[in-house]
Design an enzyme around this catalytic site. Structure first.
Site, short mmCIF file in Angstrom:
data_model
loop_
_atom_site.label_atom_id
_atom_site.label_comp_id
_atom_site.label_asym_id
_atom_site.label_seq_id
_atom_site.Cartn_x
_atom_site.Cartn_y
_atom_site.Cartn_z
N GLU A 155 8.24 1.08 12.10
CA GLU A 155 9.36 2.04 11.99
C GLU A 155 8.73 3.42 12.08
O GLU A 155 8.10 3.88 11.13
CB GLU A 155 10.07 1.88 10.64
N LYS B 118 0.88 -1.18 0.00
CA LYS B 118 0.00 0.00 0.00
C LYS B 118 0.91 1.22 0.00
O LYS B 118 1.44 1.62 1.03
CB LYS B 118 -0.87 -0.02 1.26
N CYS C 93 13.27 10.36 8.93
CA CYS C 93 12.95 9.93 10.30
C CYS C 93 14.20 9.88 11.17
O CYS C 93 14.14 10.12 12.36
CB CYS C 93 12.25 8.59 10.27
N GLU D 152 8.63 15.66 16.50
CA GLU D 152 9.24 15.56 15.18
C GLU D 152 8.61 16.59 14.25
O GLU D 152 7.40 16.56 14.02
CB GLU D 152 9.00 14.15 14.65
P1 NAP Z 1 1.64 8.36 8.07
O1 NAP Z 1 0.53 9.33 8.03
O2 NAP Z 1 1.82 7.56 9.28
O3 NAP Z 1 1.43 7.44 6.77
C1 NAP Z 1 2.25 6.36 6.46
C2 NAP Z 1 1.46 5.36 5.66
O4 NAP Z 1 0.42 4.81 6.46
C3 NAP Z 1 0.79 5.95 4.44
O5 NAP Z 1 0.82 5.01 3.39
C4 NAP Z 1 -0.62 6.17 4.94
O6 NAP Z 1 -1.58 6.23 3.93
C5 NAP Z 1 -0.81 4.95 5.79
N1 NAP Z 1 -1.90 5.06 6.76
C6 NAP Z 1 -2.53 6.18 7.21
N2 NAP Z 1 -3.49 5.85 8.08
C7 NAP Z 1 -3.49 4.51 8.19
C8 NAP Z 1 -4.25 3.57 8.96
N3 NAP Z 1 -5.21 3.95 9.80
N4 NAP Z 1 -3.97 2.25 8.83
C9 NAP Z 1 -2.99 1.84 8.01
N5 NAP Z 1 -2.24 2.68 7.26
C10 NAP Z 1 -2.48 4.00 7.36
O7 NAP Z 1 3.05 9.00 7.88
P2 NAP Z 1 3.52 9.97 6.75
O8 NAP Z 1 2.70 11.21 6.92
O9 NAP Z 1 3.52 9.29 5.46
O10 NAP Z 1 5.08 10.18 7.16
C11 NAP Z 1 5.50 11.05 8.18
C12 NAP Z 1 5.82 10.34 9.48
O11 NAP Z 1 6.41 9.05 9.25
C13 NAP Z 1 6.82 11.04 10.34
O12 NAP Z 1 6.37 11.02 11.68
C14 NAP Z 1 8.11 10.22 10.23
O13 NAP Z 1 8.96 10.25 11.29
C15 NAP Z 1 7.60 8.87 10.05
N6 NAP Z 1 8.59 8.05 9.31
C16 NAP Z 1 9.36 7.12 9.97
C17 NAP Z 1 10.30 6.38 9.28
C18 NAP Z 1 11.15 5.32 9.92
O14 NAP Z 1 11.83 4.58 9.21
N7 NAP Z 1 11.17 5.18 11.22
C19 NAP Z 1 10.44 6.57 7.93
C20 NAP Z 1 9.66 7.52 7.30
C21 NAP Z 1 8.74 8.25 8.00
P3 NAP Z 1 -1.97 7.62 3.20
O15 NAP Z 1 -1.31 7.51 1.89
O16 NAP Z 1 -3.45 7.62 3.10
O17 NAP Z 1 -1.45 8.74 4.05
#
Ligand code: NAP
Ligand code: MG
Length: 473
Positions: free
Chosen positions: A245, A170, A279, A377
């Site tokens: 992650e 996804k 991240c 963050e």
């Molecule tokens: P996000 O909102 O958590 O979204 C990540 C993914 O999850 C997207 O594909 C999103 O779909 C999906 N998602 C959203 N709601 C969901 C649900 N209820 N159930 C299952 N999946 C769902 O994060 P983001 O906005 O893309 O990225 C920013 C954040 O990610 C930051 O906090 C960053 O630190 C963290 N991050 C961490 C790492 C790591 O390796 N530790 C790496 C990258 C990012 P949509 O396409 O609909 O939004």
């Protein structure tokens, strides 16, 4: 305009069960760059059924068969590298110099690393009379973010493919194009139908359909803490493995020696890479207190040297990914000023001359470790600089965080760097810029559960079976 209106299910490009589309916005122009289909539960059910049906055959393939396909994928990846770089720039705004190098190379690095490990991985190991056997866990749901789209997707998909799992990806709505190209590459190479499937759509719908699905054995998620917690809750009812992650607020500790000012400059520039949307970014820079005044000038110069603009041109930094991320970052910057943080470089608003596009100024603040900007963050090009008195104080500040993803220690005395690195409560600590595709990556505390990259990435996708009495006594 890019059209990603079909899903890749069971080795074919298929239309969604219910037609519904969403626009994808180019963050540099604020105009649509294409559209995706938004899938539904029925599309997920079809993709999971295909993955489930493919699992018995794929999991029983030999290492040699899987290696052959992964090696063919290397050639296909090389062939599509330019397309990938352009897609990443268009979808999430990474400067093309960065997209065509780091972004594309990270995905390839995970592929060649998976191949190297698979060539020698011991799936069976005899211990006494017991055979310990590692077996692919089954059908995997892979849910990825937009910030390093190929890195995050490849670090999951390639180890999962290598060990014999089947999967449904996804991709993020904000960055769907590079994932589409990955699916095209997998299709071109000829992985058996159903091994890799991809459904685009909303996380709240497609993501949760995967997390709750009874036929999905594992969910691997990279993204925000909030969504990571929701996925764990959604997955609990079916007792699937959840790999998270999540975010970070990692400390970059500059030791007090003759190289300190150079390290401070490098850390400042480093924070602005990928617009701070990393991240593992070193977003809290810990500097010796007596160097703070001198450091301000160094940091201002380093931040002002970061060129910002149209990411298709030769700049260091493009826009941040979306209007909503832009607004969040602006709010953090304004709140930090209200909280009394000292602005050293950048600040609110767009850089001069960039009225269209989600551009943010490379920003540096002097803060303490209690302000929200130093604890949460930001996910933008915003560096918090915190002075420390002595090394115990630096370690205390570094560890005073809800997160524990990464850390950085730079200094001339490598033994002193190692001593500090041992004391940091984080999963991944780089000494003087050290980098390794074979090193495990993942967080302590609220940064998540589990480890990706290298051999540890394989183990995420493996079950452990003990066969007792395997050797007759
Ligand atoms: P996000 O909102 O958590 O979204 C990540 C993914 O999850 C997207 O594909 C999103 O779909 C999906 N998602 C959203 N709601 C969901 C649900 N209820 N159930 C299952 N999946 C769902 O994060 P983001 O906005 O893309 O990225 C920013 C954040 O990610 C930051 O906090 C960053 O630190 C963290 N991050 C961490 C790492 C790591 O390796 N530790 C790496 C990258 C990012 P949509 O396409 O609909 O939004
Ligand atoms: Mg989100």
């Amino acid at each position: 305009m890019r059209e990603c209106t079909q899903f890749y299910i069971n080795g074919r490009w298929v239309d969604p069960v219910q037609p519904r589309t969403a626009q994808v916005i180019n963050p540099a122009t604020e105009a649509p760059s294409g559209r995706i289909s938004l899938g539904s539960q029925a599309d997920v059910d079809a993709a999971v059924a295909a993955a489930k049906a493919a699992f018995p055959v794929w999991s029983a393939t030999s290492v040699a068969e899987r290696l052959e396909l992964l090696k063919a994928l290397v050639a296909e990846y090389e062939r599509r590298a330019g397309d990938l770089g352009a897609a990443i720039t268009e979808e999430m705004g990474a400067a093309s110099g960065l997209a065509n190098t780091f972004h594309v190379h990270l995905g390839m690095g995970h592929l060649t690393t998976a191949i190297e490990i698979l060539e020698k991985y011991q799936f069976e190991e005899l211990r006494g009379q017991t055979m310990i056997r590692k077996e692919p866990i089954g059908v995997c749901g892979l849910i990825t973010p937009w910030n390093w789209p190929m890195n995050q997707t490849c670090v999951k998909a390639f180890p999962a493919l290598a060990v014999g799992c089947t999967m449904v990806l996804k991709p993020p709505q904000l960055a769907p194009y590079s994932a589409q190209i990955l699916a095209e590459m997998i299709d071109a190479v000829g992985f058996p139908a159903g091994v890799f499937n991809m459904v685009q759509g909303k996380g709240s719908e497609i993501g949760s359909a995967l997390s709750t699905h009874p036929d999905v054995d594992l969910v691997s998620f990279t993204g925000s803490e909030e969504v990571g917690i929701q996925i764990a809750k959604d997955a609990a009812g079916t007792v699937k493995r959840v790999c998270q992650e999540l975010g970070g607020k990692s400390a970059f500790i500059v030791l007090d020696d003759a190289s300190a000012l150079d390290n401070i400059a490098a850390a400042t520039g480093g924070m602005m890479g990928n617009c701070g949307q990393t991240c593992s970014a070193g977003s809290r820079l810990l500097v010796p207190e007596h160097l703070l005044e001198q450091a301000k000038g160094v940091m201002r110069s380093a931040a002002e040297a970061v060129t910002v603009g149209d990411p298709t041109t030769d700049v260091a930094m493009g826009p941040v990914v979306s209007k909503s991320q832009f607004d969040i970052i602006q709010r953090y910057i304004n709140d930090a000023i209200d909280d009394g943080a000292e602005l050293v470089a950048g600040g609110p608003g767009r850089p001069d001359g960039l009225e269209i596009g989600y551009y943010v100024k490379p920003t540096v603040f002097i803060t303490d470790n209690q302000m929200p900007i130093a604890r949460e963050e930001v996910f933008g090009p915003v560096l918090c600089v915190i002075p420390y008195k002595d090394i115990d104080h630096a370690v205390e500040i570094a560890n005073d965080s809800d997160f524990g993803l990464a850390g950085y220690v730079n200094g001339e005395d490598v033994e002193a760097c190692r001593a500090v690195a041992r004391r940091i409560r984080s999963g991944w600590i780089s000494i003087n810029g050290g980098f390794d595709f074979h090193a495990p990556f993942g967080g302590y505390k609220k940064s998540g559960n589990g480890r990706e990259w290298g051999e540890w990435g394989f183990e995420e996708y493996l079950e452990v079976k003990a066969m007792l009495g395997y050797e007759a006594s």
